[in-house]
Write an enzyme that holds these catalytic residues in place. Structure first.
Site, PDB file in Angstrom:
ATOM      1  N   SER A 416       0.820  -1.216   0.000  1.00  0.00           N
ATOM      2  CA  SER A 416       0.000   0.000   0.000  1.00  0.00           C
ATOM      3  C   SER A 416       0.848   1.258   0.000  1.00  0.00           C
ATOM      4  CB  SER A 416      -0.877   0.063   1.244  1.00  0.00           C
ATOM      5  OG  SER A 416      -1.325  -1.175   1.635  1.00  0.00           O
ATOM      6  N   HIS A 437      -2.128  -2.703  -6.309  1.00  0.00           N
ATOM      7  CA  HIS A 437      -2.651  -2.318  -4.999  1.00  0.00           C
ATOM      8  C   HIS A 437      -4.172  -2.466  -4.974  1.00  0.00           C
ATOM      9  CE1 HIS A 437      -3.383   0.974  -1.788  1.00  0.00           C
ATOM     10  NE2 HIS A 437      -3.345  -0.219  -1.254  1.00  0.00           N
ATOM     11  N   GLU A 449      -5.111   0.043  -8.023  1.00  0.00           N
ATOM     12  CA  GLU A 449      -4.027   0.942  -8.444  1.00  0.00           C
ATOM     13  C   GLU A 449      -2.917   0.087  -9.048  1.00  0.00           C
ATOM     14  OE1 GLU A 449      -3.088   4.877  -5.862  1.00  0.00           O
ATOM     15  OE2 GLU A 449      -3.355   3.093  -4.656  1.00  0.00           O
ATOM     16  N   ASN A 487      -3.367   6.522  -1.001  1.00  0.00           N
ATOM     17  CA  ASN A 487      -2.932   6.583   0.391  1.00  0.00           C
ATOM     18  C   ASN A 487      -2.070   7.807   0.673  1.00  0.00           C
ATOM     19  OD1 ASN A 487      -4.360   4.423   1.285  1.00  0.00           O
ATOM     20  ND2 ASN A 487      -2.685   2.947   1.118  1.00  0.00           N
TER      21      ASN A 487
END
Ligand code: CAA
Length: 707
Positions: A416, A437, A449, A487
Site C-alpha cells: 500500500s 494495490h 491501483e 494513500n
C-alpha cells in the site's frame, strides 16, 4: 408471400427508413449504443412524418447493432438541446395516428426507454434490459419517463426504477406491464411479426398519456428517506417529486411541465457536473495512450501469496473471473484458514446469485489450489504477494519468486505504501515487477491501483490493466511514491484532520462534517475499520525522516499503545459492541486529545462544520495537485476515480479535483495561502495549482489535453 420492400432511404445519418408492406421501419444506426443524439432525434421525427405522409399503417422502431437506444447522448448535456428535443419527439411519436411499435434488445435506457414508452406497443427479446438510470447522471428522466412509467407500471415500481436507476430484465418488465411481449429472435423479425399481428387483429393505438393518473402515496416521507439514503445526492429525491406530479397534477401535460422544471433544476446543478464527470472518467481512466497496440501477456493461472483478508479477497476476485489460483501460505494450518476465508467469500457470491452451486463446487475444488511451497508457483503467469507490509519481508518473498517463477511471469506486490523500485531491485528481472494495490475487501472494492515502477515493461502494465478489466475493477495507473495516489492523499487529509483536532475540533465533529459532505464514512470511522495499527506502523516507519517542522500529534499513537486498534479490537475512536453496526464515541479519546494539547501548550478553539470541510478539502485538493504535478497520477481524473472508488468520495461531487474546478481554483489557492500563515510547512501550495490559477485554467483542461 414475401414482404414487398418498397423503398430504402436514409432519413438522416443515424436513422434508416424502410417500408415493408403497411409498416414503416425506422432503424437506429448510431454506434456504439444508439444514443439519441440530434441526428437520431431528427431521423425519428422525419421517419414518423414520412410514414404518415406515405400512408403506412404502422411504424416499427428498433436499433441496429448491439442495442436499442441506450439513452440521450450524454455528450450533448450542458448545451442547449437542438430541436427536436427528446420530450417533443416522444410526444410526437405518441400522438401519431399510426400504430407505433418498439422492439427492444440490449439496453433500453433513459431516453431510450422513454421513446419505447411513447410507442403504443413494446416487445423485447428475453435478454433485453430496461431502466431509467438518469439519477446516476445527476438528472431525472426528462422525456416523460416520470409520467409514463408510473402509468404503465404503477407508482411503486416506477419509483423503485427511477430513484435507484437500476435496470430490470425483460421478464420483470413484462410482469410489471412495462412491455407487452417477449419473443426470441432478432429485434427486426420479432418487431415486424408483432406489428403485423397488431394490424391484422385491428389493435387500437394505445397512448400512455391517455391512461389514468397513477395512485399517490406519502411522498414527503419518501422524499426525506431518499435524501438520507443517498447522502445528499439530490437527483433521486427530486425525481420522486416528478413522479408525485404524475399522480397529483391536473393533467398529463401539467405533469410533463413539472417534470421539465425539475429536470432543468438538476441539469443546472453542480451535482450533474460531478456525476457526468464520473461517468466519462470511469471509462477514460483505464485508456492509456501508451498501451495502444501493446499485447498483454497470457493470463490464465495466478498465484497469491498470503491468505489473510487481503490475499483471500484477491484470490476470490480472481476465481470469480475465471482464473486458476494457487494460494501459498507458510503452514498447512494457515492454508486451511485461507481456504475457509475464500470459501466464505464464495458462499456470499453463491447466496447473491452471482455463481451457481456447480460453479461454487468447481471454484472451490478445482480452480483453487493450496500450497505451502514456493515451487507450486513455478507455472503461474502472475503472482501477487499480499504478505506483511514490511520491506524486509517483501524482499525475501521477491527473491524467492525470482528463483522459482517461469520466465515472463509477472511478479506483483500488493504493497500500500512501499517503494516498488526497491522491491524490484532484489530480483534479476525488475522489468517483470509491478505494484497491484487492491483495496480490502478485494473481491468487493472496485479500485485497483497499478503502480508502475522505473523498469516495469510496458506489456506488464498492459497485462495488469487486462487483469483489472477481467476482475471488473476501475484500474488506475500510479507512479511510485509513499502511498501512491490514494494513500498519499489520504495521509495528507488525515493529517489536516489531526491538526484541526489539536486546535480544538473533535474526531466526531470531523466525521460528522465529512459524512455531511457526502463521504460514506468520516476519516476516524475509516481508520477504525482499516485498523489503527496500520497507520501506526506507517508513522513509525516515517518517523526517522520526519521534517522537524511537521506537526505530529501523539494521541493516535497513545490509542494504539493501549491496544486499541479500532473495530478488530472493539475499541478505537469509537467503541464497538458485538453484533451492532457502527460504534459510539470512545470516552477515553477526549482525555488523550486534551493531554496532547496540554503537552503542546495549545488552547482549543471552536470549528464550524464549514471550516472543517473547507480545510479538509483544501488539503485533499492541494496534495492531489502535487500528485498530478509530479506525474504520480497522469491526469486529474485519475485522482478523482481513485478517491471515488477506493475512498468513499461522493460520486455526485465527481472527485476532489472536479470539486475544486467547480468551487474555483483561485479561491482554494487563496484559502491555502491563508492557512499557510498558521502552518507554512503543511500548507505549501502545490506548484500545479499555482500554475493553473495563474493561467486561468482548470483541472478539466488538463484532463482534456491528456486523454
Ligand atoms: N451518450 C453518449 N455516449 C454514451 C452513452 C450515452 N448515453 N452511453 C454510452 N456511451 C459511450 C461510452 O462513453 C463509451 O464510449 P467510449 O467507447 O468512447 O468510451 C461507449 O458508448 C460504450 O459504452 P460502455 O463502454 O459503457 O459500453 P458497455 O457495453 O459497457 O455499456 C451501456 C453500455 C449499458 C449502454 C452503458 O454505456 C451505459 O450505461 N450508458 C449510459 C446509459 C444512460 O445513462 N442512459 C441515460 C442517458 S440520460 C437520458 O436519457 C436523459 C433523458 O431522459 C433526457
Amino acid at each position: 408471400m414475401a414482404p414487398s420492400l418498397t423503398k430504402e432511404k436514409r432519413m438522416s445519418q443515424a436513422i434508416t427508413y424502410e417500408r415493408i408492406d403497411d409498416i414503416a421501419v425506422l432503424i437506429a444506426q448510431n454506434p456504439p449504443v444508439n444514443a439519441l443524439g440530434l441526428e437520431v432525434r431528427k431521423g425519428l421525427q422525419a421517419g414518423i412524418e414520412r410514414a404518415e405522409a406515405e400512408g403506412a399503417r404502422a411504424v416499427l422502431i428498433y436499433g441496429d447493432g448491439r442495442t436499442y437506444f441506450a439513452g440521450a447522448d450524454i455528450r450533448e448535456f450542458g448545451q442547449p438541446m437542438l430541436a427536436p428535443g427528446l420530450p417533443e419527439l416522444c410526444a410526437r411519436i405518441e400522438a401519431s395516428p399510426l400504430i407505433v411499435v418498439s422492439s427492444m434488445h440490449g439496453t433500453a435506457l433513459g431516453g431510450g426507454l422513454e421513446v419505447a414508452l411513447s410507442s403504443h406497443y413494446r416487445i423485447a427479446v428475453p435478454s433485453a434490459q430496461m431502466g431509467l438510470p438518469e439519477v446516476n447522471l445527476g438528472i431525472l428522466p426528462g422525456a416523460g419517463g416520470t409520467q409514463r412509467l408510473p402509468r404503465v407500471a404503477g407508482t411503486e415500481t416506477a419509483l423503485a426504477m427511477i430513484t435507484t436507476g437500476r435496470p430490470i430484465r425483460a421478464a420483470e418488465a413484462l410482469d410489471k406491464g412495462i412491455i407487452d411481449r417477449i419473443a426470441e429472435g432478432a429485434p427486426r423479425e420479432i418487431g415486424l411479426a408483432y406489428a403485423r399481428e397488431l394490424l391484422e387483429t385491428g389493435a387500437p393505438r394505445r397512448p400512455v398519456c391517455d391512461m389514468p393518473a397513477p395512485q399517490g402515496l406519502d411522498f414527503d416521507t419518501r422524499y426525506d428517506a431518499l435524501l438520507k439514503k443517498n447522502r445528499g445526492q439530490l437527483s433521486p429525491a427530486t425525481a420522486l417529486r416528478a413522479v408525485q406530479a404524475a399522480c397529483e397534477a391536473d393533467s398529463f401535460d401539467a405533469g410533463m411541465l413539472r417534470e421539465g422544471e425539475l429536470f432543468t433544476e438538476l441539469m443546472d446543478s453542480d451535482q450533474r457536473l460531478g456525476m457526468i464527470h464520473a461517468f466519462f472518467s470511469e471509462r477514460a481512466v483505464s485508456k492509456l495512450p501508451e498501451l495502444k497496440g501493446v499485447a498483454p501477456r497470457p493470463l490464465a493461472a495466478i498465484g497469491v501469496i498470503g491468505g489473510g483478508t487481503m490475499g483471500a479477497g484477491i484470490a476470490t476476485a480472481a476465481l470469480l473471473s475465471g482464473l486458476t489460483v494457487t494460494l501459498l501460505e507458510m503452514t498447512e494450518q494457515a492454508a486451511v484458514a485461507a481456504k475457509d476465508r475464500i470459501v466464505g467469500n464464495l458462499q456470499g457470491a453463491l447466496k447473491r446469485g452471482k455463481i451457481s452451486a456447480d460453479q461454487f463446487e468447481a471454484l472451490t475444488t478445482q480452480a483453487l489450489i493450496l500450497a505451502t511451497d514456493y515451487s507450486a508457483l513455478a507455472q503461474a503467469d502472475l503472482v501477487i504477494e499480499a504478505v506483511f507490509e514490511e520491506m524486509s519481508v517483501k524482499k525475501t518473498v521477491f527473491a524467492q519468486l525470482d528463483a522459482v517463477c517461469k520466465p515472463g511471469a509477472i511478479l506483483a506486490t500488493n504493497t500500500s505504501y512501499l517503494d516498488v523500485d526497491e522491491i524490484a531491485a532484489v530480483t534479476k528481472r525488475p522489468e517483470d515487477v509491478i505494484g497491484l494495490h487492491f483495496f480490502s475487501p478485494a473481491h468487493v472494492m472496485k479500485l485497483l491501483e497499478v503502480v508502475v515502477a522505473d523498469k516495469t515493461a510496458i506489456d506488464v502494465v498492459a497485462t495488469s490493466f487486462a487483469l483489472g478489466k477481467m476482475l471488473g475493477k476501475i484500474t488506475v495507473r500510479a507512479g511510485v511514491c509513499d502511498g501512491f495516489i490514494g494513500n498519499r492523499i489520504l495521509a495528507t487529509y488525515r493529517s489536516c484532520a489531526d491538526h484541526m483536532i489539536l486546535d480544538g475540533a473533535s474526531p466526531y465533529q470531523i466525521d460528522k462534517a465529512m459524512t455531511g459532505f457526502g463521504f460514506a464514512m468520516g476519516p476516524f470511522e475509516v481508520a477504525d475499520l482499516a485498523g489503527l495499527d496500520i497507520g501506526w506502523a506507517v508513522r513509525k516507519r516515517l518517523a526517522p525522516t520526519q521534517d522537524p517542522r511537521e506537526r505530529v500529534p501523539s494521541f493516535p499513537d497513545k490509542l494504539c499503545e493501549d491496544g486499541n486498534f479500532g473495530q478488530k479490537t472493539g475499541k478505537g475512536y469509537y467503541v464497538y459492541e458485538a453484533g451492532k453496526r457502527g460504534g459510539t464515541p470512545n470516552p477515553d479519546v477526549p482525555g488523550l486529545i486534551e493531554a496532547n494539547r496540554a503537552e503542546l501548550g495549545l488552547t482549543p478553539r471552536d470549528f464550524s462544520d464549514e471550516e472543517i470541510t473547507r480545510r479538509y478539502m483544501c488539503a485533499m485538493v492541494n496534495e492531489a495537485a502535487k500528485v498530478v504535478g509530479e506525474g504520480i497520477a497522469r491526469r486529474p481524473l485519475d485522482v478523482d476515480m481513485t478517491l471515488l472508488f477506493g475512498y468513499g468520495f461522493p460520486r455526485y461531487r465527481g472527485g476532489p479535483l472536479k470539486w475544486a474546478d467547480i468551487q474555483g481554483l483561485a479561491g482554494i489557492l487563496n484559502d491555502i495561502n491563508v492557512y499557510a500563515k498558521e502552518d507554512a510547512f503543511f500548507w505549501q501550495a502545490a506548484p500545479l495549482l499555482q500554475q493553473l490559477v495563474a493561467e486561468g485554467r482548470s483541472f478539466e483542461d488538463l484532463n482534456r489535453e491528456n486523454s
